[in-house]
Enzyme design. Structure first.
Site, mmCIF file in Angstrom:
data_model
loop_
_atom_site.group_PDB
_atom_site.id
_atom_site.type_symbol
_atom_site.label_atom_id
_atom_site.label_comp_id
_atom_site.label_asym_id
_atom_site.label_seq_id
_atom_site.Cartn_x
_atom_site.Cartn_y
_atom_site.Cartn_z
ATOM 1 N N HIS A 177 0.843 -1.205 0.000
ATOM 2 C CA HIS A 177 0.000 0.000 0.000
ATOM 3 C C HIS A 177 0.880 1.259 0.000
ATOM 4 C CE1 HIS A 177 -2.937 -2.906 1.955
ATOM 5 N NE2 HIS A 177 -3.625 -2.438 0.949
ATOM 6 N N GLY A 203 -2.941 -2.046 -6.913
ATOM 7 C CA GLY A 203 -1.794 -2.950 -6.980
ATOM 8 C C GLY A 203 -2.022 -4.043 -8.019
ATOM 9 N N LYS A 244 -1.158 -6.959 -7.748
ATOM 10 C CA LYS A 244 -1.412 -8.257 -7.118
ATOM 11 C C LYS A 244 -2.846 -8.718 -7.409
ATOM 12 C CE LYS A 244 -2.143 -9.381 -2.768
ATOM 13 N NZ LYS A 244 -3.238 -10.361 -2.891
ATOM 14 N N GLN A 301 -8.835 -7.686 -10.593
ATOM 15 C CA GLN A 301 -9.556 -6.522 -10.058
ATOM 16 C C GLN A 301 -9.263 -5.275 -10.902
ATOM 17 O OE1 GLN A 301 -10.155 -5.404 -5.770
ATOM 18 N NE2 GLN A 301 -8.315 -4.217 -6.080
ATOM 19 N N SER A 326 0.300 -8.999 1.326
ATOM 20 C CA SER A 326 -1.164 -8.998 1.336
ATOM 21 C C SER A 326 -1.629 -8.816 2.784
ATOM 22 C CB SER A 326 -1.673 -10.339 0.805
ATOM 23 O OG SER A 326 -3.015 -10.541 1.198
HETATM 24 O O1 PAF Z 1 -8.110 -4.107 -3.247
HETATM 25 C C1 PAF Z 1 -8.806 -3.730 -2.274
HETATM 26 O O2 PAF Z 1 -8.301 -3.490 -1.176
HETATM 27 C C2 PAF Z 1 -10.305 -3.574 -2.473
HETATM 28 O O3 PAF Z 1 -10.817 -4.545 -3.327
HETATM 29 C C3 PAF Z 1 -10.703 -2.166 -2.923
HETATM 30 C C4 PAF Z 1 -10.166 -1.840 -4.308
HETATM 31 C C5 PAF Z 1 -10.211 -1.140 -1.920
HETATM 32 C C6 PAF Z 1 -12.240 -2.061 -2.997
HETATM 33 O O4 PAF Z 1 -12.830 -2.330 -1.772
#
Ligand code: PAF
Length: 289
Positions: free
Chosen positions: A37, A147, A149, A153, A185
């Site tokens: 992050h 990310g 990872k 998504q 993670s």
């Molecule tokens: O990757 C994440 O942490 C979540 O899927 C996100 C993008 C914040 C949406 O809740």
């Protein structure tokens, strides 16, 4: 660092900044922050004037209520990390703020929604895109960072941005790994010490696949579908032979569609893996070409 809980307060803070020409970046998270992050925050700081990090454990993207319940929420630790990283704004809404009433959300995310994670976690990407759209509406960022990872998504979010023609640029940042290769993670903290050791097999299989892929690619005949299948089979064997690791999938796919690459396609390929290690489900991936 400003801590904000409501969409109205966020709007009041960001509006004059936007009007003054400041570039705003959004880093959406569910908290339990780690170095992965922080790499997003740091890239956001290079790209924008104001960095907003959201912390919201989104209920609509969890398919298993137990998973939602046990999702880590170390808020003090997260705020400490964000303050140390000089993040400008933290948006931490309550569930009621983001979902004031029952609401249906369905968006066509294309066939890639239903494969891999979409198959194991039905409806997951509807929940992800729903909350990301709400966060985009609340922050109105110029850029948003995610990310690599969560490869699928990012693909789904890009699909949503294209479908609604949202005025936000998506930036994907590389996976940050532990020393033994394990992808960072928020779920790693659930791994028991023994599982933690075994979990390294996922990244090892990805690195080995990449090395074999590069070797196979230098073959004068080029890559065949059969060669890719052999690489997948070898990785599956390696992972399944590791105690405590239950493989869900290991595939080499076309990075744009997540479908098996057509014969002859040698670029834009990605290897993706998901497995349960002990009682924790982990995902990882590596771009092959
Ligand atoms: O990757 C994440 O942490 C979540 O899927 C996100 C993008 C914040 C949406 O809740």
């Amino acid at each position: 660092m400003e801590l904000i809980n409501t969409i109205a307060a966020l709007g009041a803070l960001l509006r004059p900044l936007r009007e003054a020409g400041k570039k705003i970046a959004l880093v959406p998270t569910m908290g339990a922050l780690h170095k992965g992050h922080l790499s997003l925050i740091s890239r956001a700081q290079e790209e924008a004037d104001i960095v907003v990090c959201s912390i919201f454990v989104n209920p609509t993207q969890f398919t298993d209520p137990r998973d939602l319940e046990k999702y880590p929420r170390p808020l003090e630790h997260d705020l400490g990390m964000l303050s140390e990283a000089s993040c400008d704004v933290v948006f931490m809404p309550a569930v009621q703020e983001m979902y004031p009433g029952p609401e249906q959300w369905h968006i066509d995310l294309g066939p890639a929604e239903f494969v891999l994670e979409g198959e194991f976690r039905k409806g997951h990407y509807q929940g992800v895109t729903q909350i990301v759209k709400k966060l985009f509406d609340a922050v109105e960022p110029h850029i948003a960072l995610f990310g690599q990872k969560d490869f699928q998504q990012v693909l789904m979010i890009e699909q949503m941005v294209a479908r609604f023609r949202l005025p936000v640029r998506i930036i994907t940042c590389p996976i940050v790994r532990e020393e033994d290769g394990l992808a960072m993670s928020s779920r790693n903290i659930h791994l028991m010490p023994e599982d933690r050791r075994h979990a390294a097999v996922l990244s090892k299989a990805l690195y080995d696949t990449k090395a074999s892929f590069e070797q196979a690619r230098s073959n004068p005949d080029g890559l065949s579908r059969l060669m890719l299948e052999t690489l997948e089979a070898e990785a599956r064997r390696q992972i399944s032979a590791t105690p405590g690791v239950e493989l869900d999938y290991f595939i080499i796919a076309d990075g744009k569609t997540l479908m098996p690459p057509p014969e002859g396609l040698e670029t834009g390929l990605v290897a993706l893996v998901a497995a349960k290690v002990g009682s924790t489900r982990l995902i990882d991936n590596m771009i092959l070409s």
